[in-house]
Design a protein around this motif. Sequence first.
Motif, mmCIF file in Angstrom:
data_model
loop_
_atom_site.group_PDB
_atom_site.id
_atom_site.type_symbol
_atom_site.label_atom_id
_atom_site.label_comp_id
_atom_site.label_asym_id
_atom_site.label_seq_id
_atom_site.Cartn_x
_atom_site.Cartn_y
_atom_site.Cartn_z
ATOM 1 N N PHE A 98 0.846 -1.256 0.052
ATOM 2 C CA PHE A 98 0.079 -0.058 0.110
ATOM 3 C C PHE A 98 0.810 1.115 -0.211
ATOM 4 O O PHE A 98 0.707 2.197 -0.982
ATOM 5 C CB PHE A 98 -0.912 0.062 1.198
ATOM 6 N N LEU A 99 1.854 1.347 0.853
ATOM 7 C CA LEU A 99 2.564 2.405 0.704
ATOM 8 C C LEU A 99 3.408 2.827 -0.259
ATOM 9 O O LEU A 99 3.842 3.715 -0.765
ATOM 10 C CB LEU A 99 3.607 2.182 2.398
ATOM 11 N N ARG A 100 3.805 1.473 -0.880
ATOM 12 C CA ARG A 100 4.813 1.671 -2.189
ATOM 13 C C ARG A 100 4.008 2.474 -3.162
ATOM 14 O O ARG A 100 4.330 3.365 -4.079
ATOM 15 C CB ARG A 100 5.283 0.386 -2.412
ATOM 16 N N ALA A 101 2.765 1.889 -3.272
ATOM 17 C CA ALA A 101 1.814 2.370 -4.249
ATOM 18 C C ALA A 101 1.866 4.176 -4.343
ATOM 19 O O ALA A 101 2.082 4.589 -5.148
ATOM 20 C CB ALA A 101 0.475 1.814 -4.302
ATOM 21 N N GLY A 102 1.698 4.517 -3.063
ATOM 22 C CA GLY A 102 1.463 5.889 -2.796
ATOM 23 C C GLY A 102 2.832 6.499 -2.967
ATOM 24 O O GLY A 102 2.940 7.527 -3.541
ATOM 25 N N TYR A 103 3.840 5.929 -2.447
ATOM 26 C CA TYR A 103 5.045 6.590 -2.372
ATOM 27 C C TYR A 103 5.760 6.631 -3.955
ATOM 28 O O TYR A 103 6.021 7.989 -4.233
ATOM 29 C CB TYR A 103 6.009 5.572 -1.727
ATOM 30 N N ASN A 104 5.395 5.869 -4.664
ATOM 31 C CA ASN A 104 5.770 5.844 -5.897
ATOM 32 C C ASN A 104 4.895 6.863 -6.940
ATOM 33 O O ASN A 104 5.350 7.468 -7.743
ATOM 34 C CB ASN A 104 5.652 4.526 -6.775
ATOM 35 N N GLU A 105 3.779 7.045 -6.593
ATOM 36 C CA GLU A 105 2.664 8.063 -7.213
ATOM 37 C C GLU A 105 3.287 9.446 -7.085
ATOM 38 O O GLU A 105 3.405 10.283 -7.804
ATOM 39 C CB GLU A 105 1.468 8.005 -6.695
ATOM 40 N N ILE A 106 3.873 9.744 -5.814
ATOM 41 C CA ILE A 106 4.349 10.877 -5.222
ATOM 42 C C ILE A 106 5.632 11.087 -5.877
ATOM 43 O O ILE A 106 5.998 12.170 -6.403
ATOM 44 C CB ILE A 106 4.564 10.986 -3.703
ATOM 45 N N ARG A 107 6.516 9.990 -5.884
ATOM 46 C CA ARG A 107 7.627 10.146 -6.584
ATOM 47 C C ARG A 107 7.528 10.427 -8.142
ATOM 48 O O ARG A 107 8.131 11.454 -8.676
ATOM 49 C CB ARG A 107 8.666 8.903 -6.693
ATOM 50 N N LYS A 108 6.711 9.918 -8.764
ATOM 51 C CA LYS A 108 6.261 10.149 -10.302
ATOM 52 C C LYS A 108 5.955 11.615 -10.297
ATOM 53 O O LYS A 108 6.336 12.222 -11.416
ATOM 54 C CB LYS A 108 5.253 9.082 -10.394
ATOM 55 N N HIS A 109 5.040 11.933 -9.625
ATOM 56 C CA HIS A 109 4.443 13.338 -9.631
ATOM 57 C C HIS A 109 5.746 14.316 -9.626
ATOM 58 O O HIS A 109 5.660 15.457 -10.084
ATOM 59 C CB HIS A 109 3.585 13.662 -8.212
ATOM 60 N N ARG A 110 6.880 13.992 -8.595
ATOM 61 C CA ARG A 110 7.865 14.703 -8.724
ATOM 62 C C ARG A 110 9.054 14.727 -9.804
ATOM 63 O O ARG A 110 10.104 15.209 -9.569
ATOM 64 C CB ARG A 110 8.464 14.788 -7.095
ATOM 65 N N GLY A 111 8.580 13.796 -10.723
ATOM 66 C CA GLY A 111 9.604 13.271 -11.684
ATOM 67 C C GLY A 111 10.874 12.591 -11.256
ATOM 68 O O GLY A 111 11.966 12.631 -11.959
ATOM 69 N N GLU A 112 10.817 11.961 -10.038
ATOM 70 C CA GLU A 112 11.715 11.103 -9.527
ATOM 71 C C GLU A 112 11.336 9.726 -9.990
ATOM 72 O O GLU A 112 10.180 9.362 -10.124
ATOM 73 C CB GLU A 112 11.757 11.185 -8.053
ATOM 74 N N PRO A 113 12.610 8.917 -10.019
ATOM 75 C CA PRO A 113 12.199 7.437 -10.713
ATOM 76 C C PRO A 113 11.572 6.539 -9.429
ATOM 77 O O PRO A 113 11.562 6.713 -8.198
ATOM 78 C CB PRO A 113 13.682 6.996 -10.648
ATOM 79 N N GLU A 114 10.684 5.702 -9.775
ATOM 80 C CA GLU A 114 10.004 4.679 -8.823
ATOM 81 C C GLU A 114 11.043 3.871 -8.161
ATOM 82 O O GLU A 114 12.092 3.562 -8.620
ATOM 83 C CB GLU A 114 8.805 4.228 -9.542
ATOM 84 N N LEU A 115 10.665 3.492 -6.702
ATOM 85 C CA LEU A 115 11.264 2.347 -6.285
ATOM 86 C C LEU A 115 10.768 1.067 -6.472
ATOM 87 O O LEU A 115 9.519 0.976 -6.495
ATOM 88 C CB LEU A 115 11.485 2.701 -4.661
ATOM 89 N N ASP A 116 11.657 0.046 -6.605
ATOM 90 C CA ASP A 116 11.243 -1.280 -6.676
ATOM 91 C C ASP A 116 11.037 -1.818 -5.286
ATOM 92 O O ASP A 116 11.362 -1.139 -4.558
ATOM 93 C CB ASP A 116 12.086 -2.281 -7.641
#
Lengths: 254, 477
Positions: A98-116
């Motif tokens: 759950f947290l990773r889903a949110g975390y990666n959405e936020i990263r994407k929004h900031r133009g940062e690469p997603e974490l695996d």
Amino acid sequence: MLEIKDLHATVGKKEILKGLSLSVKAGEVHAIMGPNGSGKSTLAQVLAGHPAYAVTGGTITYMGEDLAEKSPEDRAKEGIFLAFQYPVEIPGVSNAYFLRAGYNEIRKHRGEPELDAMDFNKLLKEKSKVLHIDESLLNRPVNEGFSGGEKKRNEIFQLAVLEPKLAILDETDSGLDIDALRAVSEGVNRLRSKDRAFLVVTHYQRLLNYIVPDFVHVLSEGRIVKSGGKELALELEKRGYDWVKAPAAAGAAR
Amino acid sequence: MDPVEELATKEYKWGFVTDIESETIPKGLNEDVVRLISSKKNEPSWLTEWRLTAFRQWQKMTEPRWPNVTYPPIDYQDISYYSAPRQAKKAGSMDEIDPELVKTYEKLGIPLEEQKRLSNVAVDAVFDSVSVATTAKDYLEKLGIIFCSFSEAVQKHPELIRKYLGSVVPTNDNFFAALNSAVFSDGSFCWIPKGVKCPMELSTYFRINAADTGQFERTLIVAEEGAQVSYLEGCTAPKRDTNQLHAAVVELVAQESASVKYSTVQNWYPGDKEGKGGIYNFVTKRGKCAGANSKISWTQVETGSAITWKYPSVILQGDNSVGEFYSVAVVNNRQQADTGTKMIHVGKNTRSTIVSKGISAGKGQNTYRGQVKVVKKAAGARNYTQCDSLLIGDRCGAHTFPYIEVQNHTAKVEHEASTSKISEDQIFYCKQRGVSTENAINMIVNGFCKEVFRELPMEFAVEAQKLLGVSLDGSVG
Ligand SMILES: Nc1ncnc2c1ncn2[C@@H]1O[C@H](COP(=O)(O)OP(=O)(O)OP(=O)(O)O)[C@@H](O)[C@H]1O
Ligand SMILES: [Mg+2]
């Protein structure tokens, strides 16, 4: 960072916020206190964009932009985080997932690469150590079967992972035992920084001994009726709310 | 508007039609048609007779009316019972297959050419009424495993077919099984010899292409003593305005200490938002744990079809045998599903597990119907049933009909059921963490189905999750 002007908000047909104004700068911690039903959670939900609450007047400006038209997920991605008074259970979905889903959405929004998953798990482990969160909680379904205190702790854990700009804590202290209260407060204090602001909703002065606020506001009948420094909380603890209540309500009480 | 209702409609992306010349026999059904199908397949006379017996039984039967589904009467004379792509005969090598067909399967994500295939999956590709290609056959043959189309098995292994065909689902078992027995066209046959553990997944991919035809395939899987096999079927069909009938029969046999795992990802065209078109999926699936210590496990992910009517079942005949049923059934828009299982405990200390996850969205109606029967001599039998329903929106329905019949007092039968709804607060909570409504629903639904998905072979679990997302999208309006 956050500028609320003459905010009116309704739920159903009932007006809850009746002309609330508040200004929060980066780096500040504001405590919001006030009697039950005065509108504290409503304010928190309105800021997060809960669809059940309608803004009927006034403005909310966040980072120079009008919040009104933004979806809840966009607000989250732009750094608004709400630690819920009543965290929701999501059966079958692990906390980590759950947290990773949110975390990666936020990263994407900031133009940062997603974490695996692997890298993210590493991050989770570090954060869980800092907050004294039991690692087994990470793989359990979101809030399902968590004790009241565990749920609250989990909210702060999420806060620590998502690193928002504006963190709203809605009664995160209620239901926490003394050790948990200390752990949570430490976690919050560690997150205090010049770029991050906190809105801390609480009923108890006790929390403010740990998380020392820059400002304390009293919310009554949907309006801020008194503001002051951290000593205001002490005075409220001693004298209750009656002396600061909105005139109409105070009158009715007499 | 409820946030779950805001989703945009997504298309059924398998809805294309392959432009290929087909040989389709005229509509209608009588004994001559049954004989014609049998002769097209060059079948031995015993099989022709077997079909005719089934046909005569079928004529005396009536369509079941007890399922919790509604649809206009089916005109069985208005269906063509055989359609095959015009290709002289089944190709000997991949190079001989009509490139259109190869392209079709490629588009469906099932590459047939050697170099592109998933390395650990053998595929039998069934197009309308016939099997057009079976991969990895030679490799399996070396292990003594037979994996081929049903028609080919009739020619090459008539003794096995004669022994096992109808041994689990008799011709007169029910209306649709009788119809299938009379007119079945093709399907897959697997036979795993004694002591052999099949090293790869065997799978059949069913594709309906022709219009106004029915698909009546027949699958037979036999695991001899100590053998093991995992089998997967997938299915899709073009978008058409008319309903098409799909009435398959699947029979599984597990001899002593053998195990058969059968997984389905059913994705027939479900019809449009208003309920126009779509496949009627009326299927009989049953396994027999014939020997002691044998095991049969059904896993199904049912997302397609306008109407689904199926109850993959296990007859637990051998002592200590194990039966399992893991199911996810999704209905959206106007889809209807009446599905579940039957666990018939005959042997001693037999055990069965049923986990059913029903998801209803849009105006979909989802029914779980399950029977657990413990006969008198089945001492020590145990069953555990868990039956959960998830509702999305408030115009859909979930229904549960468990039938429990226990004749042996040492048996233990447990049943748990729950119904929940995706709440606005759950979705808001996800959104507050940055997750969109669509992904939130996906996440919540996948969490709900977890216990079933983990039973699927790895590659297909991922596929199934994606499929679930697609079939729920837009559905909810
Ligand atoms: N969904 C709702 N429907 C109807 N009334 C609501 C709803 N949500 C909140 N209210 C009402 O709005 C008022 C303010 O509620 P709110 O939760 O904001 O209070 P609060 O200050 O957070 O109180 P507490 O200290 O008890 O948490 C209450 O009278 C409450 O009953
Ligand atoms: Mg509150």
